[in-house]
Design a protein around this motif. Structure first.
Motif, mmCIF file in Angstrom:
data_model
loop_
_atom_site.group_PDB
_atom_site.id
_atom_site.type_symbol
_atom_site.label_atom_id
_atom_site.label_comp_id
_atom_site.label_asym_id
_atom_site.label_seq_id
_atom_site.Cartn_x
_atom_site.Cartn_y
_atom_site.Cartn_z
ATOM 1 N N ASN A 280 1.191 -0.961 0.292
ATOM 2 C CA ASN A 280 0.024 -0.067 0.197
ATOM 3 C C ASN A 280 1.113 1.316 -0.173
ATOM 4 O OD1 ASN A 280 -2.272 -1.785 0.678
ATOM 5 N ND2 ASN A 280 -2.361 -1.452 2.823
ATOM 6 N N MET A 281 2.239 1.622 0.675
ATOM 7 C CA MET A 281 3.157 2.490 -0.459
ATOM 8 C C MET A 281 3.083 2.569 -1.317
ATOM 9 S SD MET A 281 6.028 1.365 3.192
ATOM 10 C CE MET A 281 5.863 1.272 4.332
ATOM 11 N N SER A 282 2.984 4.360 -0.694
ATOM 12 C CA SER A 282 3.428 4.892 -2.851
ATOM 13 C C SER A 282 5.069 4.481 -2.635
ATOM 14 C CB SER A 282 3.683 6.493 -2.984
ATOM 15 O OG SER A 282 4.629 6.336 -1.599
ATOM 16 N N GLU B 167 -1.092 14.405 12.274
ATOM 17 C CA GLU B 167 -1.373 15.264 10.904
ATOM 18 C C GLU B 167 -1.924 13.419 10.040
ATOM 19 O OE1 GLU B 167 0.283 17.902 13.680
ATOM 20 O OE2 GLU B 167 0.829 15.258 13.667
ATOM 21 N N CYS B 168 -1.414 12.685 10.307
ATOM 22 C CA CYS B 168 -1.790 11.989 8.888
ATOM 23 C C CYS B 168 -2.952 11.688 8.841
ATOM 24 C CB CYS B 168 -1.355 10.944 9.491
ATOM 25 S SG CYS B 168 0.708 10.122 9.656
ATOM 26 N N PRO C 263 2.603 9.248 6.170
ATOM 27 C CA PRO C 263 2.080 9.103 5.551
ATOM 28 C C PRO C 263 0.636 8.550 5.909
ATOM 29 C CG PRO C 263 3.661 8.599 8.069
ATOM 30 C CD PRO C 263 3.794 9.063 7.668
ATOM 31 N N THR C 264 0.107 7.670 5.672
ATOM 32 C CA THR C 264 -1.197 6.724 5.194
ATOM 33 C C THR C 264 -1.201 6.476 7.111
ATOM 34 O OG1 THR C 264 -1.323 4.492 4.613
ATOM 35 C CG2 THR C 264 -1.573 6.595 3.337
ATOM 36 N N MET C 265 -2.919 6.354 7.840
ATOM 37 C CA MET C 265 -3.037 5.779 8.639
ATOM 38 C C MET C 265 -2.704 3.863 9.151
ATOM 39 S SD MET C 265 -3.859 7.846 11.145
ATOM 40 C CE MET C 265 -4.474 7.024 12.604
ATOM 41 N N GLU C 266 -2.849 3.953 7.474
ATOM 42 C CA GLU C 266 -1.832 2.443 7.774
ATOM 43 C C GLU C 266 -0.435 2.086 7.738
ATOM 44 O OE1 GLU C 266 -6.288 2.847 6.625
ATOM 45 O OE2 GLU C 266 -4.916 3.947 5.776
ATOM 46 N N GLU C 267 -0.099 3.029 7.353
ATOM 47 C CA GLU C 267 1.303 2.655 7.268
ATOM 48 C C GLU C 267 1.519 3.340 8.898
ATOM 49 O OE1 GLU C 267 2.948 3.854 2.648
ATOM 50 O OE2 GLU C 267 1.485 5.813 3.830
ATOM 51 N N VAL D 195 8.776 13.634 13.861
ATOM 52 C CA VAL D 195 8.290 13.312 12.529
ATOM 53 C C VAL D 195 6.885 13.232 12.588
ATOM 54 C CG1 VAL D 195 7.762 11.116 13.889
ATOM 55 C CG2 VAL D 195 7.493 10.359 11.381
ATOM 56 N N SER D 196 6.101 13.368 11.503
ATOM 57 C CA SER D 196 4.232 13.608 11.945
ATOM 58 C C SER D 196 3.932 12.117 12.461
ATOM 59 C CB SER D 196 3.699 13.141 11.090
ATOM 60 O OG SER D 196 3.668 13.985 9.583
#
Length: 221
Positions: free
Chosen positions: A14-16, A137-138, A62-66, A132-133
């Motif tokens: 799911n990561m970019s 923020e995510c 990152p997304t919350m899932e990351e 880090v966020s």
């Protein structure tokens, strides 16, 4: 919404693309050798710190899932919960440690409370100094919401985590009650330190009063 430390490998796809290389540093959570070695657990925590440093220096939110699988490990509560069993004699066995490292609901919920309460209370100061966020923020970026809306959603998740902890005390588990109480107490410490303020970083009156009452003031008999 459920977050698990063991979900890290499944999040890689799911990561970019430009951040997928970060997965090379993600821990392997499936090895029994790691589970019983404190030194290996510290290595795993160092690796997730490195992932967070990569995110910070790359200005990546990152997304919350990351974020959550990494952040649940970097907060240290999984390691702290397991380490807290060492030296306990009342029913703590190898099976108890095996139960703990497989991330039962009560430990996962304690981790969530720790991470999200810490993020809500301390993220503003952290972002000012460079960090880090956080989950705040995510969530704001992923869902396009305001800070207050992010607070509201994360607080809902904290409340659900408390419900899950209560549920674990109402049914039989593979762990003795003494182990459950130890994990509950860890969550209660977070509730004391991060409820409405970051009293861990900047010790406030409520924390001072509680610590003084517990360790200094005499108890009338």
């Amino acid at each position: 919404m459920s977050y698990q430390v063991s979900a890290v490998p499944s999040q890689v796809g799911n990561m970019s693309k430009e951040n997928r290389h970060l997965a090379n540093f993600a821990p392997n959570f499936w090895g029994d050798i790691f589970l019983y070695s404190p030194s290996e657990m510290m290595k795993q925590q160092s690796q997730v710190f490195f992932i967070e440093a990569k995110w910070f220096h790359g200005n990546y939110i990152p997304t919350m899932e990351e974020y959550m699988p990494i952040a649940l490990l970097s907060c240290g509560y999984l390691q702290l919960a397991i380490a807290s069993f060492v030296g306990m004699e009342d029913g703590i066995t190898k099976e108890t440690f095996n139960w703990a490292v497989n991330e039962p609901k009560i430990i996962r919920s304690s981790n969530i409370i720790c991470r999200l309460m810490s993020d809500i209370a301390g993220h503003k100061v952290e972002q000012e100094r460079g960090h880090v966020s956080s989950a705040v923020e995510c969530y704001m970026k992923q869902y396009g919401v305001s800070m207050q809306e992010a607070y509201d959603e994360l607080n809902k998740q904290i409340n659900e985590a408390w419900k899950d902890i209560n549920e674990e005390f109402l049914k039989p588990t593979a762990a003795p009650t003494s182990a459950l109480i130890r994990i509950l107490n860890l969550a209660k410490v977070i509730d004391l330190l991060y409820k409405g303020e970051d009293a861990y970083t900047q010790v406030g009156d409520s924390a001072k009063t509680s610590i003084t009452a517990l360790l200094i003031d005499s108890i009338p008999i």
